[in-house]
Write a protein that holds these residues in place. Structure first.
Motif, PDB file in Angstrom:
ATOM      1  N   SER A  87       1.798   4.590  -1.751  1.00 50.52           N
ATOM      2  CA  SER A  87       2.150   5.926  -1.740  1.00 50.52           C
ATOM      3  C   SER A  87       1.761   6.534  -0.250  1.00 50.52           C
ATOM      4  CB  SER A  87       1.783   6.856  -2.927  1.00 50.52           C
ATOM      5  OG  SER A  87       0.353   6.727  -2.915  1.00 50.52           O
ATOM      6  N   GLU A  88       2.433   7.641  -0.043  1.00 53.57           N
ATOM      7  CA  GLU A  88       1.845   8.262   1.337  1.00 53.57           C
ATOM      8  C   GLU A  88       0.543   8.996   0.965  1.00 53.57           C
ATOM      9  OE1 GLU A  88       4.316  10.623   3.373  1.00 53.57           O
ATOM     10  OE2 GLU A  88       6.381   9.376   2.758  1.00 53.57           O
ATOM     11  N   ALA A  89       0.142   9.276  -0.218  1.00 50.39           N
ATOM     12  CA  ALA A  89      -1.015   9.876  -0.512  1.00 50.39           C
ATOM     13  C   ALA A  89      -2.222   8.812  -0.459  1.00 50.39           C
ATOM     14  CB  ALA A  89      -1.108  10.592  -1.986  1.00 50.39           C
ATOM     15  N   SER A  90      -1.688   7.521  -0.775  1.00 55.52           N
ATOM     16  CA  SER A  90      -2.605   6.596  -0.561  1.00 55.52           C
ATOM     17  C   SER A  90      -3.105   6.265   0.930  1.00 55.52           C
ATOM     18  CB  SER A  90      -2.177   5.189  -0.862  1.00 55.52           C
ATOM     19  OG  SER A  90      -2.211   5.338  -2.558  1.00 55.52           O
ATOM     20  N   SER A 141      -3.237   8.743   3.110  1.00 52.61           N
ATOM     21  CA  SER A 141      -3.981   9.721   3.526  1.00 52.61           C
ATOM     22  C   SER A 141      -5.449   9.680   2.912  1.00 52.61           C
ATOM     23  CB  SER A 141      -3.519  11.120   2.860  1.00 52.61           C
ATOM     24  OG  SER A 141      -4.154  12.187   3.355  1.00 52.61           O
ATOM     25  N   ARG A 142      -5.666   9.219   1.736  1.00 49.41           N
ATOM     26  CA  ARG A 142      -6.759   8.919   1.368  1.00 49.41           C
ATOM     27  C   ARG A 142      -7.662   7.899   2.141  1.00 49.41           C
ATOM     28  NH1 ARG A 142      -4.183   9.879  -3.800  1.00 49.41           N
ATOM     29  NH2 ARG A 142      -3.794   7.475  -3.991  1.00 49.41           N
ATOM     30  N   GLY A 150      -6.896  13.276   8.170  1.00 52.75           N
ATOM     31  CA  GLY A 150      -5.601  12.790   7.555  1.00 52.75           C
ATOM     32  C   GLY A 150      -4.758  11.630   8.166  1.00 52.75           C
ATOM     33  N   TYR A 151      -3.992  11.137   7.642  1.00 51.74           N
ATOM     34  CA  TYR A 151      -3.064   9.892   8.112  1.00 51.74           C
ATOM     35  C   TYR A 151      -2.537  10.260   9.646  1.00 51.74           C
ATOM     36  CZ  TYR A 151      -0.207   6.037   8.753  1.00 51.74           C
ATOM     37  OH  TYR A 151       0.688   4.900   9.270  1.00 51.74           O
TER      38      TYR A 151
END
Length: 280
Positions: free
Chosen positions: A51-54, A56-57, A66-67
């Motif tokens: 995921s895009e959230a992964s 970012s993390r 952030g990414y």
């Protein structure tokens, strides 16, 4: 420095053990990638099935906001390498050059300056390590004692445990462990910290628990992710960092330290000349 390029890869490598399985998959992609491509969050997420959230993390664990900030730095410093390298000599030299680039990317001059001040303030300095790290510890002792530092190196596990008892707030303790996992080195640093000594860990693995008992965690480039890294001595990245510390420390009261260094060389030459004379 036109020959050196700031890179995010050493930062990824030093935080590798802190990543989840998904984040290690992302890390491996950026470490091993050698092609320019679409690094947008959407494109990378689709390629890696994350995921895009992964993403970012992952970027935040590397120290970025952030990414987008992470990938900007990655693209800015991305350098294509030759597809094939022939000859052992060229291969080894290229690996050394990569290590130098990674050292340049990791070095924090503010941190080096602080460690130099600790060296100046300490009444006694201890540096410990096992195996090849122990050899680097011994080299540090020999270099710094010649410019007036009261320093000792410890390579024996029992001596590390015994020496831990005698640390206090006037001492500075360096632990050298590429993996960051040598039990004896960690024990000495923990006990020294309890007794108010300053502690510095020199390692290629940025483990969160080190912050609990280390005043400074001095990061080294990792050999683990290098092509042909197994042919390079693990002492090399340690010695580079020690040279940087030495140069900063030498700049403080430079004349006095250079005089001490010259005096030690003179004493060694006098002994050699005496032995040669007696031998004749």
């Amino acid at each position: 420095m036109e020959y050196y390029v700031k890179s995010v890869v050493p930062i990824i490598e030093s935080n590798y053990d802190n990543f989840t399985t998904v984040e290690k998959n992302i890390a491996d992609f950026f470490i091993q990638n050698r092609k320019k491509m679409d690094f947008s969050a959407k494109a990378v997420a689709e390629q890696l099935f994350v995921s895009e959230a992964s993403l970012s993390r992952f970027a935040k664990k590397c120290g970025y906001r952030g990414y987008r900030e992470f990938v900007y730095q990655y693209e800015e410093t991305f350098v294509e390498k030759p597809e094939s390298i022939t000859g052992n000599t060229r291969m080894v030299l290229n690996v050394y050059q990569e290590l130098l680039n990674k050292t340049y990317s990791l070095v924090d001059e503010g941190q080096i300056a602080r460690i130099s001040r600790y060296l100046n303030q300490a009444a006694r300095v201890f540096v410990c390590g096992m195996g090849s790290s122990g050899l680097a510890a011994r080299e540090m002792k020999l270099r710094f004692m010649r410019i007036g530092v009261d320093i000792d190196s410890i390579q024996d596990s029992d001596l590390m445990r015994m020496q831990a008892v005698f640390q206090n707030q006037t001492c500075l303790v360096f632990g050298i462990s590429i993996s960051g996992e040598k039990e004896e080195v960690l024990y000495l640093l923990k006990e020294a910290h309890k007794r108010k000594a300053r502690t510095v860990m020199v390692t290629a693995r940025n483990k969160e628990m080190l912050e609990e008992f280390c005043d400074e965690v001095l990061l080294l480039p990792s050999l683990r992710h290098l092509n042909h890294g197994n042919v390079i001595s693990p002492q090399f990245p340690v010695l580079i960092m020690l040279d940087i510390i030495y140069s900063y420390f030498l700049e403080q009261n430079k004349y006095e330290k250079e005089t001490l260094h010259d005096n030690t060389l003179r004493a060694l030459r006098e002994r050699e000349e005496k032995e040669r004379y007696l031998g004749e």
